[in-house]
Design a protein around this motif. Sequence first.
Motif, PDB file in Angstrom:
ATOM      1  N   GLU A 145     -43.992 -57.103 -32.707  1.00  0.00           N
ATOM      2  CA  GLU A 145     -43.120 -58.494 -32.527  1.00  0.00           C
ATOM      3  C   GLU A 145     -42.388 -58.738 -31.307  1.00  0.00           C
ATOM      4  O   GLU A 145     -42.438 -59.878 -31.048  1.00  0.00           O
ATOM      5  N   LEU A 171     -42.199 -63.006 -36.756  1.00  0.00           N
ATOM      6  CA  LEU A 171     -41.706 -61.938 -37.679  1.00  0.00           C
ATOM      7  C   LEU A 171     -43.031 -61.398 -38.549  1.00  0.00           C
ATOM      8  O   LEU A 171     -43.478 -62.078 -39.463  1.00  0.00           O
ATOM      9  N   LEU A 172     -43.570 -60.345 -38.108  1.00  0.00           N
ATOM     10  CA  LEU A 172     -44.789 -59.848 -38.476  1.00  0.00           C
ATOM     11  C   LEU A 172     -44.515 -58.703 -39.571  1.00  0.00           C
ATOM     12  O   LEU A 172     -43.433 -58.544 -39.982  1.00  0.00           O
ATOM     13  N   ASP A 173     -45.437 -57.931 -40.362  1.00  0.00           N
ATOM     14  CA  ASP A 173     -45.449 -56.982 -41.106  1.00  0.00           C
ATOM     15  C   ASP A 173     -44.920 -55.748 -40.603  1.00  0.00           C
ATOM     16  O   ASP A 173     -44.606 -54.502 -41.257  1.00  0.00           O
ATOM     17  N   THR A 190     -35.120 -62.859 -44.531  1.00  0.00           N
ATOM     18  CA  THR A 190     -36.434 -63.048 -44.845  1.00  0.00           C
ATOM     19  C   THR A 190     -36.842 -61.646 -45.660  1.00  0.00           C
ATOM     20  O   THR A 190     -37.596 -60.733 -45.161  1.00  0.00           O
ATOM     21  N   GLN A 192     -39.142 -60.882 -47.721  1.00  0.00           N
ATOM     22  CA  GLN A 192     -40.445 -60.753 -47.957  1.00  0.00           C
ATOM     23  C   GLN A 192     -41.124 -59.638 -46.784  1.00  0.00           C
ATOM     24  O   GLN A 192     -42.124 -59.356 -46.802  1.00  0.00           O
ATOM     25  N   LYS A 193     -40.449 -59.864 -45.583  1.00  0.00           N
ATOM     26  CA  LYS A 193     -40.556 -58.989 -44.481  1.00  0.00           C
ATOM     27  C   LYS A 193     -39.995 -57.571 -44.553  1.00  0.00           C
ATOM     28  O   LYS A 193     -39.979 -56.935 -43.480  1.00  0.00           O
ATOM     29  N   ASN A 194     -39.250 -57.129 -45.490  1.00  0.00           N
ATOM     30  CA  ASN A 194     -38.619 -56.032 -45.613  1.00  0.00           C
ATOM     31  C   ASN A 194     -39.772 -55.044 -45.727  1.00  0.00           C
ATOM     32  O   ASN A 194     -40.649 -55.121 -46.272  1.00  0.00           O
TER      33      ASN A 194
END
Length: 371
Positions: A145, A171-173, A190, A192-194
């Motif tokens: 990132e 913001l990647l995985d 965010t 969903q990126k946790n």
Amino acid sequence: MSEFIQIHALTVYPPGNLNRDDLGRPKTAIFGGTQRLRISSQSLKRAWRTSEIFSGALTGSLGSRTKEIGNYAYDTLVEKGVASDRADEQSKRIAGVFGKIKGVSGGEGKKSAKASKEEKADKETAKRAAEGRQIEQLAHIGAAEMTALDGLLERIASGDTPSDDECAALLLDAHGAADIALFGRMLASTPQKNVDAAVQVAHAITVHKVTVEDDYFTAVDDLNDGSEDAGAAHIGTTEFASGVFYQYICINRSLLEENLAGNRDLASLARRALVEACTKIAPSGKQNSFATRARAVYMLAERGDEQPRNLAMAFLKPVTGDDLLESAIRLLEETRDRMDRVYGPCAREHYSFNVPAGEGSLQELLEFVAK
């Protein structure tokens, strides 16, 4: 089914104050009805994660925990010759990707009580926060990132204006960041990126009861000849304690590999680096005053698919006697064996080293953990 690697370690720390509470005293906990010395898991994980052992083994695969991503972007753009107003605008857009911006954008409006307190403690930090480039929560940002961010900043510096979607794509995985894979991350803005942490670290506690003691000390003024005032230039006290600590770590090997997108080599390296740091690295609190350097003197590593279990119950009754360490090792192994008799084998295989007995080796244990 998940595979777990469990670590049980005993470490002897001489008098010191490795982990302080808000009053500066060593942290404690009541366990088994008696006071024990405690080192928090947060303190331990920070010491391990920032150690040369850990960072050296995982160079290029580590992220950064920061609130300053917006200020990093701003400073980088200004260094590249971007006008201050444009740098400010773009850095705020980027900061918003990683978290809610602290303070009020543009530096106007009422500050929170927390912001006022920070201003008293650090005016520069509060100023930068009020400028609207500092985010509220620490964000754990992966190496990939940061690379993507640097590329975006290059584009901005060359005159390009990225879209909101292009900024959000920063913001990647975080699949390439070993420390994020191990310890997880939470991004409130965010979710969903946790990343769920693959490692659970218990607070280390002494196997015996402790009493925190006071160290009265003085400092002498080297240029005072004592002709008028023979007293000390400074008088103070500091608290300390010592003990044999039990430490428990649980690594979800399956989740670790999932967090690293199936990169088994990196997962193996991360496990090895973490466990080696655990055996050798202590928190930095009051080290200059006490030199509380220590290594694990006993470590048991277990691997298997069964539900993990902490063996702290071995020390629910405080250890007493002339040889606390020998008694602690015996109680730990006896508790493991009794759990196995009641529940069946709680691990498929195990390996241990024992410094007092001169048995086993760290290298063989690390190979066991990494394989």
